[in-house]
Write a protein that holds these residues in place. Structure first.
Motif, PDB file in Angstrom:
ATOM      1  N   TYR A 275      38.054  27.780  43.400  1.00 47.01           N
ATOM      2  CA  TYR A 275      36.783  27.614  44.098  1.00 47.01           C
ATOM      3  C   TYR A 275      35.670  28.397  43.406  1.00 47.01           C
ATOM      4  CZ  TYR A 275      39.470  25.811  48.091  1.00 47.01           C
ATOM      5  OH  TYR A 275      40.293  25.083  48.896  1.00 47.01           O
ATOM      6  N   LEU A 276      34.459  27.895  43.554  1.00 51.60           N
ATOM      7  CA  LEU A 276      33.254  28.645  43.228  1.00 51.60           C
ATOM      8  C   LEU A 276      32.662  29.150  44.533  1.00 51.60           C
ATOM      9  CD1 LEU A 276      31.526  26.232  40.673  1.00 51.60           C
ATOM     10  CD2 LEU A 276      33.265  27.989  40.232  1.00 51.60           C
ATOM     11  N   TYR A 277      32.077  30.347  44.507  1.00 50.73           N
ATOM     12  CA  TYR A 277      31.479  30.946  45.704  1.00 50.73           C
ATOM     13  C   TYR A 277      30.001  31.213  45.451  1.00 50.73           C
ATOM     14  CZ  TYR A 277      36.211  31.582  47.453  1.00 50.73           C
ATOM     15  OH  TYR A 277      37.492  31.370  47.889  1.00 50.73           O
ATOM     16  N   PHE A 278      29.155  30.663  46.327  1.00 49.13           N
ATOM     17  CA  PHE A 278      27.707  30.804  46.232  1.00 49.13           C
ATOM     18  C   PHE A 278      27.219  31.642  47.408  1.00 49.13           C
ATOM     19  CE2 PHE A 278      28.791  27.085  43.850  1.00 49.13           C
ATOM     20  CZ  PHE A 278      27.882  27.010  42.804  1.00 49.13           C
ATOM     21  N   PRO A 279      26.980  32.939  47.209  1.00 44.08           N
ATOM     22  CA  PRO A 279      26.551  33.788  48.332  1.00 44.08           C
ATOM     23  C   PRO A 279      25.113  33.492  48.756  1.00 44.08           C
ATOM     24  CG  PRO A 279      26.449  35.032  46.302  1.00 44.08           C
ATOM     25  CD  PRO A 279      27.063  33.706  45.950  1.00 44.08           C
ATOM     26  N   THR A 280      24.877  33.533  50.044  1.00 43.11           N
ATOM     27  CA  THR A 280      23.511  33.510  50.570  1.00 43.11           C
ATOM     28  C   THR A 280      23.100  34.906  51.020  1.00 43.11           C
ATOM     29  OG1 THR A 280      24.336  32.895  52.761  1.00 43.11           O
ATOM     30  CG2 THR A 280      23.689  31.105  51.281  1.00 43.11           C
ATOM     31  N   SER A 281      24.075  35.801  51.096  1.00 41.33           N
ATOM     32  CA  SER A 281      23.848  37.221  51.360  1.00 41.33           C
ATOM     33  C   SER A 281      25.091  37.957  50.884  1.00 41.33           C
ATOM     34  CB  SER A 281      23.596  37.477  52.851  1.00 41.33           C
ATOM     35  OG  SER A 281      24.716  37.083  53.628  1.00 41.33           O
ATOM     36  N   GLY A 282      24.999  39.271  50.790  1.00 44.14           N
ATOM     37  CA  GLY A 282      26.152  40.043  50.318  1.00 44.14           C
ATOM     38  C   GLY A 282      26.068  40.353  48.832  1.00 44.14           C
ATOM     39  N   LEU A 283      27.119  40.947  48.318  1.00 43.00           N
ATOM     40  CA  LEU A 283      27.139  41.428  46.933  1.00 43.00           C
ATOM     41  C   LEU A 283      28.518  41.190  46.316  1.00 43.00           C
ATOM     42  CD1 LEU A 283      25.438  43.015  44.801  1.00 43.00           C
ATOM     43  CD2 LEU A 283      26.509  45.098  45.696  1.00 43.00           C
ATOM     44  N   ILE A 284      28.541  40.509  45.182  1.00 41.92           N
ATOM     45  CA  ILE A 284      29.776  40.217  44.449  1.00 41.92           C
ATOM     46  C   ILE A 284      29.865  41.139  43.248  1.00 41.92           C
ATOM     47  CG2 ILE A 284      31.030  38.480  43.117  1.00 41.92           C
ATOM     48  CD1 ILE A 284      29.716  36.337  44.853  1.00 41.92           C
ATOM     49  N   SER A 285      31.052  41.672  42.999  1.00 43.02           N
ATOM     50  CA  SER A 285      31.288  42.576  41.872  1.00 43.02           C
ATOM     51  C   SER A 285      32.354  41.999  40.949  1.00 43.02           C
ATOM     52  CB  SER A 285      31.742  43.947  42.386  1.00 43.02           C
ATOM     53  OG  SER A 285      32.128  44.793  41.319  1.00 43.02           O
ATOM     54  N   THR A 286      32.060  42.001  39.652  1.00 36.27           N
ATOM     55  CA  THR A 286      33.049  41.632  38.635  1.00 36.27           C
ATOM     56  C   THR A 286      33.533  42.909  37.975  1.00 36.27           C
ATOM     57  OG1 THR A 286      31.944  39.517  38.223  1.00 36.27           O
ATOM     58  CG2 THR A 286      33.487  40.286  36.552  1.00 36.27           C
ATOM     59  N   ASP A 287      34.852  43.137  38.019  1.00 30.22           N
ATOM     60  CA  ASP A 287      35.421  44.404  37.557  1.00 30.22           C
ATOM     61  C   ASP A 287      36.439  44.184  36.445  1.00 30.22           C
ATOM     62  OD1 ASP A 287      33.966  45.466  39.673  1.00 30.22           O
ATOM     63  OD2 ASP A 287      35.666  45.332  41.039  1.00 30.22           O
ATOM     64  N   ALA A 288      36.356  45.016  35.414  1.00 31.08           N
ATOM     65  CA  ALA A 288      37.360  45.033  34.364  1.00 31.08           C
ATOM     66  C   ALA A 288      38.475  45.982  34.778  1.00 31.08           C
ATOM     67  CB  ALA A 288      36.744  45.473  33.040  1.00 31.08           C
ATOM     68  N   LEU A 289      39.723  45.578  34.545  1.00 26.40           N
ATOM     69  CA  LEU A 289      40.880  46.353  34.989  1.00 26.40           C
ATOM     70  C   LEU A 289      41.756  46.755  33.817  1.00 26.40           C
ATOM     71  CD1 LEU A 289      41.979  44.062  37.974  1.00 26.40           C
ATOM     72  CD2 LEU A 289      40.482  46.057  38.062  1.00 26.40           C
ATOM     73  N   THR A 290      42.429  47.899  33.975  1.00 19.31           N
ATOM     74  CA  THR A 290      43.443  48.310  33.008  1.00 19.31           C
ATOM     75  C   THR A 290      44.819  47.917  33.544  1.00 19.31           C
ATOM     76  OG1 THR A 290      43.835  50.488  34.007  1.00 19.31           O
ATOM     77  CG2 THR A 290      42.025  50.310  32.416  1.00 19.31           C
ATOM     78  N   GLU A 291      45.841  48.018  32.694  1.00 18.23           N
ATOM     79  CA  GLU A 291      47.188  47.686  33.129  1.00 18.23           C
ATOM     80  C   GLU A 291      47.677  48.602  34.247  1.00 18.23           C
ATOM     81  OE1 GLU A 291      49.730  47.694  29.742  1.00 18.23           O
ATOM     82  OE2 GLU A 291      48.984  45.766  28.976  1.00 18.23           O
ATOM     83  N   SER A 292      47.151  49.828  34.281  1.00 14.92           N
ATOM     84  CA  SER A 292      47.563  50.785  35.309  1.00 14.92           C
ATOM     85  C   SER A 292      46.801  50.599  36.620  1.00 14.92           C
ATOM     86  CB  SER A 292      47.364  52.214  34.802  1.00 14.92           C
ATOM     87  OG  SER A 292      45.986  52.461  34.536  1.00 14.92           O
ATOM     88  N   GLY A 293      45.823  49.672  36.640  1.00 12.73           N
ATOM     89  CA  GLY A 293      45.082  49.412  37.871  1.00 12.73           C
ATOM     90  C   GLY A 293      43.739  50.102  37.969  1.00 12.73           C
ATOM     91  N   ASP A 294      43.363  50.902  36.957  1.00 12.88           N
ATOM     92  CA  ASP A 294      42.033  51.499  36.942  1.00 12.88           C
ATOM     93  C   ASP A 294      40.989  50.406  36.734  1.00 12.88           C
ATOM     94  OD1 ASP A 294      43.109  54.021  37.228  1.00 12.88           O
ATOM     95  OD2 ASP A 294      43.227  54.363  35.070  1.00 12.88           O
ATOM     96  N   SER A 295      39.777  50.657  37.194  1.00  9.93           N
ATOM     97  CA  SER A 295      38.754  49.617  37.107  1.00  9.93           C
ATOM     98  C   SER A 295      37.393  50.215  36.819  1.00  9.93           C
ATOM     99  CB  SER A 295      38.695  48.826  38.419  1.00  9.93           C
ATOM    100  OG  SER A 295      38.210  49.647  39.475  1.00  9.93           O
ATOM    101  N   ILE A 296      36.503  49.339  36.336  1.00  8.82           N
ATOM    102  CA  ILE A 296      35.102  49.685  36.175  1.00  8.82           C
ATOM    103  C   ILE A 296      34.298  48.402  36.335  1.00  8.82           C
ATOM    104  CG2 ILE A 296      35.031  49.376  33.663  1.00  8.82           C
ATOM    105  CD1 ILE A 296      33.122  51.842  33.615  1.00  8.82           C
ATOM    106  N   GLU A 297      33.180  48.511  37.014  1.00  7.77           N
ATOM    107  CA  GLU A 297      32.362  47.328  37.264  1.00  7.77           C
ATOM    108  C   GLU A 297      31.588  46.924  36.015  1.00  7.77           C
ATOM    109  OE1 GLU A 297      30.093  46.439  41.140  1.00  7.77           O
ATOM    110  OE2 GLU A 297      28.632  47.357  39.771  1.00  7.77           O
ATOM    111  N   VAL A 298      31.502  45.614  35.780  1.00 12.70           N
ATOM    112  CA  VAL A 298      30.769  45.122  34.609  1.00 12.70           C
ATOM    113  C   VAL A 298      29.572  44.256  34.991  1.00 12.70           C
ATOM    114  CG1 VAL A 298      32.711  45.291  33.029  1.00 12.70           C
ATOM    115  CG2 VAL A 298      32.383  43.183  34.340  1.00 12.70           C
TER     116      VAL A 298
END
Length: 267
Positions: free
Chosen positions: A78-101
């Motif tokens: 699915y594609l998601y088109f927000p009309t409100s709210g905030l979507i975050s795309t995050d890069a992940l490591t194999e150990s589960g650590d993350s950082i937002e991109v």
């Protein structure tokens, strides 16, 4: 870095968005021809013909905080088109650590790589701020996308804004101090949410910035003592935007200028 954010599929009933009940509204204004158009910028700016073609396939959904819209290496259904709210795309490591991109508000949508012919992506996509929106099967929307026209240019502009965010984030995360990065991130989130109040914990902020929680706590405390933000019980209120902008690195201004150039005022 800290462990990644909670995945929506770990929260009962949250994976993929909860369907709205009959009568619930997403606040859709009417277009010039009298047909209702969603507040999402791309959906609102599509041609009448393309809009009519997908109208019956758009499903209004609630997008709660923490909802997983896409997991790494899983099919983009699915594609998601927000009309409100905030979507975050995050890069992940194999150990589960993350950082937002990157961040996405109602100027865009989640799942753009599917339109480009890639059925999977390497990143995690979650709701970082609760809201509402529409979902549609990626295959159906891609049919319209491949026809070209105004929709093609809208998606290209959205991709350009996303690329500007991502490339600037690389520089920012490598060269700038946590306090300046935090100020930038709060401003960018408020812009995309169109709200000066954000529902965020310091643990979640640390995950998004790829920093230790103790480091983010110090940075947030400094911004609060300066009178730029007010932080209480998982909520951050931007009380002095001008001051916060002065504390942010130039990355915020560079990205903001791109959005201001490509999006109409008060879109």
């Amino acid at each position: 870095m800290s462990n990644g954010p909670p995945k929506g599929n770990e929260l009962p009933g949250l994976r993929g968005g909860a369907l709205l009940q009959p009568g619930e509204s997403l606040g859709t204004p009417s277009s010039g021809n009298g047909h209702a158009r969603p507040r999402n910028y791309i959906l609102a700016q599509m041609s009448d013909a393309q809009s009519a073609s997908i109208a019956k396939s758009l499903v209004p959904v609630e997008l709660p905080l923490g909802l997983s819209l896409s997991l790494p290496h899983e099919e983009i259904e699915y594609l998601y088109f927000p009309t409100s709210g905030l979507i975050s795309t995050d890069a992940l490591t194999e150990s589960g650590d993350s950082i937002e991109v990157s961040l996405i508000g109602r100027e865009g949508f989640a799942g753009v790589f599917g339109l480009l012919g890639h059925s999977q992506m390497a990143h995690s996509v979650i709701m970082q701020g609760a809201g509402f929106g529409y979902r549609i099967r990626m295959s159906l929307f891609r049919e319209e996308f491949l026809k070209g026209g105004p929709l093609l240019q809208l998606v290209h502009s959205f991709l350009y804004m996303q690329m500007t965010q991502m490339t600037q984030s690389v520089l920012c995360n490598r060269l700038h101090a946590v306090e300046a990065r935090l100020a930038r991130w709060l401003l960018a989130s408020a812009d995309r949410m169109e709200s000066e109040e954000l529902q965020l914990t310091q643990e979640f902020l640390a995950q998004m910035l790829g920093s230790r929680r103790s480091t983010v706590t110090v940075a947030a405390g400094s911004l609060q003592r300066a009178g730029f933000i007010d932080y209480t019980r998982g909520r951050i209120h931007l009380v002095n935007r001008a001051g916060l902008e002065s504390a942010a690195c130039e990355c915020y201004r560079i990205v903001r200028a791109t959005y201001d150039r490509l999006l109409p005022k008060n879109f």
